[in-house]
Design an enzyme around this catalytic site. Structure first.
Site, PDB file in Angstrom:
ATOM      1  N   LYS A 247       0.387 -26.110  62.820  1.00 36.73           N
ATOM      2  CA  LYS A 247      -0.038 -24.806  62.847  1.00 36.73           C
ATOM      3  C   LYS A 247      -0.582 -24.529  61.533  1.00 36.73           C
ATOM      4  CE  LYS A 247       0.999 -20.471  65.065  1.00 36.73           C
ATOM      5  NZ  LYS A 247       0.616 -19.497  64.021  1.00 36.73           N
TER       6      LYS A 247
ATOM      7  N   CYS B 240      33.168 -19.132  27.603  1.00 40.37           N
ATOM      8  CA  CYS B 240      34.127 -19.433  26.363  1.00 40.37           C
ATOM      9  C   CYS B 240      33.747 -18.065  25.260  1.00 40.37           C
ATOM     10  CB  CYS B 240      33.624 -20.773  25.795  1.00 40.37           C
ATOM     11  SG  CYS B 240      32.043 -20.721  24.777  1.00 40.37           S
TER      12      CYS B 240
HETATM   13  S1  IVH Z   1      -5.250 -22.536  68.733  1.00 37.19           S
HETATM   14  C1  IVH Z   1      -6.400 -20.489  72.297  1.00 37.19           C
HETATM   15  N1  IVH Z   1      -4.789 -24.275  66.974  1.00 37.19           N
HETATM   16  O1  IVH Z   1      -2.425 -19.494  65.327  1.00 37.19           O
HETATM   17  C2  IVH Z   1      -5.483 -20.721  71.245  1.00 37.19           C
HETATM   18  N2  IVH Z   1      -4.426 -21.990  66.396  1.00 37.19           N
HETATM   19  O2  IVH Z   1      -0.776 -17.439  66.691  1.00 37.19           O
HETATM   20  C3  IVH Z   1      -6.097 -20.419  69.957  1.00 37.19           C
HETATM   21  N3  IVH Z   1      -3.479 -21.435  64.284  1.00 37.19           N
HETATM   22  O3  IVH Z   1      -4.795 -17.183  65.614  1.00 37.19           O
HETATM   23  C4  IVH Z   1      -5.457 -20.782  68.654  1.00 37.19           C
HETATM   24  N4  IVH Z   1      -3.246 -23.757  63.784  1.00 37.19           N
HETATM   25  O4  IVH Z   1      -4.832 -18.416  63.553  1.00 37.19           O
HETATM   26  C5  IVH Z   1      -4.595 -22.821  67.257  1.00 37.19           C
HETATM   27  N5  IVH Z   1      -3.771 -25.764  65.518  1.00 37.19           N
HETATM   28  C6  IVH Z   1      -4.169 -24.614  65.935  1.00 37.19           C
HETATM   29  C7  IVH Z   1      -3.719 -23.578  64.809  1.00 37.19           C
HETATM   30  C8  IVH Z   1      -3.729 -22.239  65.373  1.00 37.19           C
HETATM   31  C9  IVH Z   1      -3.046 -22.198  63.309  1.00 37.19           C
HETATM   32  C10 IVH Z   1      -3.436 -19.796  64.139  1.00 37.19           C
HETATM   33  C11 IVH Z   1      -4.497 -19.309  64.708  1.00 37.19           C
HETATM   34  C12 IVH Z   1      -4.091 -18.262  65.573  1.00 37.19           C
HETATM   35  C13 IVH Z   1      -2.708 -18.347  65.603  1.00 37.19           C
HETATM   36  C14 IVH Z   1      -2.002 -17.853  66.857  1.00 37.19           C
END
Ligand code: IVH
Length: 702
Positions: free
Chosen positions: A116, A422
């Site tokens: 993420k 000290c």
């Molecule tokens: S998928 C339908 N994949 O997390 C799902 N999001 O909390 C759409 N993000 O707005 C998002 N890494 O900014 C997805 N591997 C990843 C991600 C990711 C970071 C962020 C993104 C999103 C937020 C959601």
């Protein structure tokens, strides 16, 4: 039944979340750590679920992100940009997996597993293979057109790979992903901002956001952003593969960067293994991540699961423990180390950060204290990444306690001018960042640390002599120098411990009952006795000469072969030793010039400490003479220490970090950022097989 208390709590939560949102999204200047924001939103969501009659259209739970500012043209997303539900524990992931198995009827579905990325979500639109527009997520339905800035992001393809007329080229393709500011660029920017009096960035994500929303793309271009794709938006005229993971592969083939960490996993254990693996790598990755994402891989199964309130039910973000958290400073203290270095630190209300609860955080030095302007009572953000000591990163503005006239209750903190231990003067040499107590071994703090260091595993390796005993030995005057350790008897230790226990009020029940344990003291005396047989390099390291760490101690021991010629060497002779510069040479010469240090060495010899001595070995010899070698990753055939010893025996200098001066990088299993850096700098790289072949060809002469 709704109580007044619940209503008030909901109103309070909404107000705090909205205030934080404004700071975060509109002002690009957040004041609430993400983890706390998450916790507030979660609590609000739970209360609203329990009391649906209190949900209102303007609740922060009803929007996905921020409203676009007036600066950029707005873009309506043909397919809304969604958010993800969060899981904070293994149990929550378990429930997610179970729910999917139950509802899809597939007992063991595959998941795409991804890091993420902690940046900014954007959507890129391509028509017949050409980039036409890029937009921020905004509130999920409408975002801002930041095409000009996105064009400066070098990893975003402007023309897709492949033939625009080919049947496989979609008429319309929207690719979603994250724009991030790599950690190195973030640090470089902040160093520049500090030196030039500009405001520093709170974190890389803010750097990415600020950069993308710059009105002048030239400024945006100066901050090197990166991009990784992870999802699709609108798509026309293409036949998609049946799974998400295959879609990511396809995006790669079109020229989009996809994180090298993505994979496919099955079952709760498979997901949790991935979470641990990426968590272990987190600090070594070149960009910030705040968790991992699990996505049901098959699109038909995704459709069956559907959505709930703007988040897919087929995906979940499993968050890492936050590395930053807010707490309140109780007092500012200083610590005096072995070399007299005075380190300011804060004592604070316990706070959970980076997976552990901490009450202390370092302020590093006086400059940092001045820069941050931390005072007692302040709310501060502390950061703990990996095993690093927690540090204070900033003070939350507007939370400083004020008196009735609106003035801060506490004045700015200034470092003491006298050593708190000290009473000697604290001095700071010109051009030095670190202030030091000038008391030397007169200072009990330095004496305690000197003894503790002398006994440590990589020095004389005296088992059982921890910091508490070192302190008691100094406090009750059993030892003045490290050589006094070799005069101590079992009786001495037993009496010393009794006095320390009495003083600290920690008398064990067994002692109160009249039993006196002596086994530990016998072991300790045996440990001290055993440490008498040592090596020159251990002894040199153990003496605690300023700037002489393990590696310099080793080089000195090899270069001189024996202690007397080293003690007799002047600064010029010392500068001949590889890696010993003028400053280190001066420290070494100064140490051996002091009569009390010479006395300690004489006393050590007299009390039976001995080490083998031999002829000097100059490292200008051997097949690797003059080469700096860095070992990274795991080796199968031997430990890294052992490999280092064997390379040094062949004349190499073994170093811990990769730079332009590195000659060879030896990359074992799961080598991380050092390998990447070596590749970037074009340094020669060997794998384990190459190392073993080399060692075989060059058996050590000893
Ligand atoms: S998928 C339908 N994949 O997390 C799902 N999001 O909390 C759409 N993000 O707005 C998002 N890494 O900014 C997805 N591997 C990843 C991600 C990711 C970071 C962020 C993104 C999103 C937020 C959601």
């Amino acid at each position: 039944m709704v109580t007044k208390g619940v209503e008030r709590r909901i109103a309070d939560l909404r107000r705090r979340i909205e205030a934080a949102n404004h700071r975060y999204y509109v002002l690009d200047d957040p004041d609430l750590p993400d983890a706390e924001w998450d916790a507030l939103l979660r609590e609000l969501q739970q209360l609203e679920t329990a009391h649906p009659e209190l949900v209102s259209a303007n609740s922060p739970t009803q929007r996905v992100g921020n409203r676009p500012s007036a600066k950029f043209a707005s873009v309506t997303h043909a397919v809304p940009m969604l958010s993800l539900a969060n899981a904070f524990s293994d149990e929550e992931v378990g429930e997610f997996v179970a729910r999917i198995a139950r509802e899809t009827g597939d007992a063991d579905p595959a998941f795409s597993v991804e890091p993420k990325l902690d940046g900014l979500a954007i959507s890129l639109r391509y028509e017949r293979g050409e980039f036409v527009r890029g937009a921020t997520r905004g509130d999920g339905a409408t975002g801002e057109d930041v095409s000009a800035n996105l064009r400066t992001v070098k990893s975003i393809p402007l023309t897709l790979q492949g033939d625009a007329r080919a049947a496989s080229m979609p008429d319309v393709l929207e690719v979603r992903g994250e724009v991030i500011l790599p950690k190195a660029a973030f640090e470089k920017y902040n160093a520049w901002a500090l030196a030039n009096g500009h405001k520093t960035l709170a974190n890389p994500r803010n750097g990415a956001a600020g950069s993308l929303r710059q009105l002048d793309p030239k400024i945006s271009a100066q901050r090197p952003l990166a991009f990784f794709a992870y999802a699709l938006g609108e798509i026309e005229g293409a036949i998609l593969p049946p799974t998400h993971s295959q879609t990511l592969q396809w995006l790669r083939s079109l020229g989009f960067p996809v994180s090298p960490e993505v994979g496919v996993a099955r079952g709760l254990q498979g997901l949790l293994d991935y979470y641990r693996r990426i968590g272990d790598k987190r600090d070594a990755l070149p960009y910030d991540i705040d968790g991992v994402v699990y996505k049901l891989d098959r699109f038909d199964q995704q459709r069956a699961m559907g959505f709930v309130s703007r988040a897919p039910r087929w995906a979940i973000a499993h968050k890492f423990p936050a590395q930053e958290a807010g707490t309140v400073v109780e007092s500012i203290e200083v610590n005096v180390g072995r070399t007299g270095a005075v380190t300011p630190w804060v004592l604070m209300k316990p706070v959970h950060v980076g997976g552990v609860t901490v009450t202390r955080a370092t302020l590093h030095n006086a400059d940092q204290v001045a820069r941050l302007d931390v005072r007692a009572g302040d709310t501060v953000i502390v950061r703990r990444a990996g095993d690093v000591i927690p540090e204070v990163v900033r003070v939350v503005e507007g939370e400083r306690p004020l008196d009735r006239k609106g003035h801060p209750v506490h004045p700015p903190y200034v470092l003491p001018t006298a050593c708190p231990v000290c009473g000697s003067a604290i001095e700071r040499e010109e051009g030095e960042v670190i202030a030091r107590c000038s008391g030397g071994l007169f200072c009990p703090a330095q004496r305690v640390q000197a003894i503790f260091h002398f006994a440590s595993r990589r020095a004389m390796d005296i088992e059982g002599l921890g910091e508490r005993f070192a302190e008691a030995l100094v406090d009750f005057d059993y030892v003045r120098t490290v050589a006094d350790l070799y005069t101590l008897t079992v009786d001495d230790f037993v009496v010393m411990k009794r006095r320390a226990d009495e003083r600290d009020g920690t008398i064990p029940e067994t002692v109160k009952a009249g039993k006196i344990a002596t086994r530990w003291a016998e072991n300790l005396v045996a440990g001290i006795d055993g440490s008498r047989d040592t090596t020159l390099e251990r002894l040199l390291f153990a003496l605690g000469i300023r700037d002489v760490g393990e590696s310099t101690a080793k080089t000195l021991a090899r270069h001189f072969g024996a202690l007397d010629p080293l003690m007799a060497a002047d600064e010029d002779a010392l500068k001949q030793v590889p890696d010993v510069g003028p400053v280190v040479a001066a420290h070494i010469a100064h140490f051996f010039a002091q009569p009390h240090n010479r006395e300690v060495i004489a006393a050590l010899r007299e009390r039976g400490v001995r080490w083998p001595e031999g002829a000097p070995k100059r490292s200008s010899e051997g097949p690797l003479a003059g080469k700096t070698v860095v070992l990274t990753g795991g080796l199968a055939a031997m430990s890294r220490d052992e490999a280092g010893d064997r390379l040094e025996a062949l004349g190499a200098k073994v170093s811990g970090s990769v730079s332009k001066k590195t000659g060879i990088v030896i990359a074992g299993e799961a080598a991380g950022s050092k390998l990447a850096k070596a590749q970037e700098l074009g340094v020669e790289i060997w794998d384990e097989a190459a190392l073993l072949a080399f060692l075989e060809r060059h058996p050590a002469s000893e």
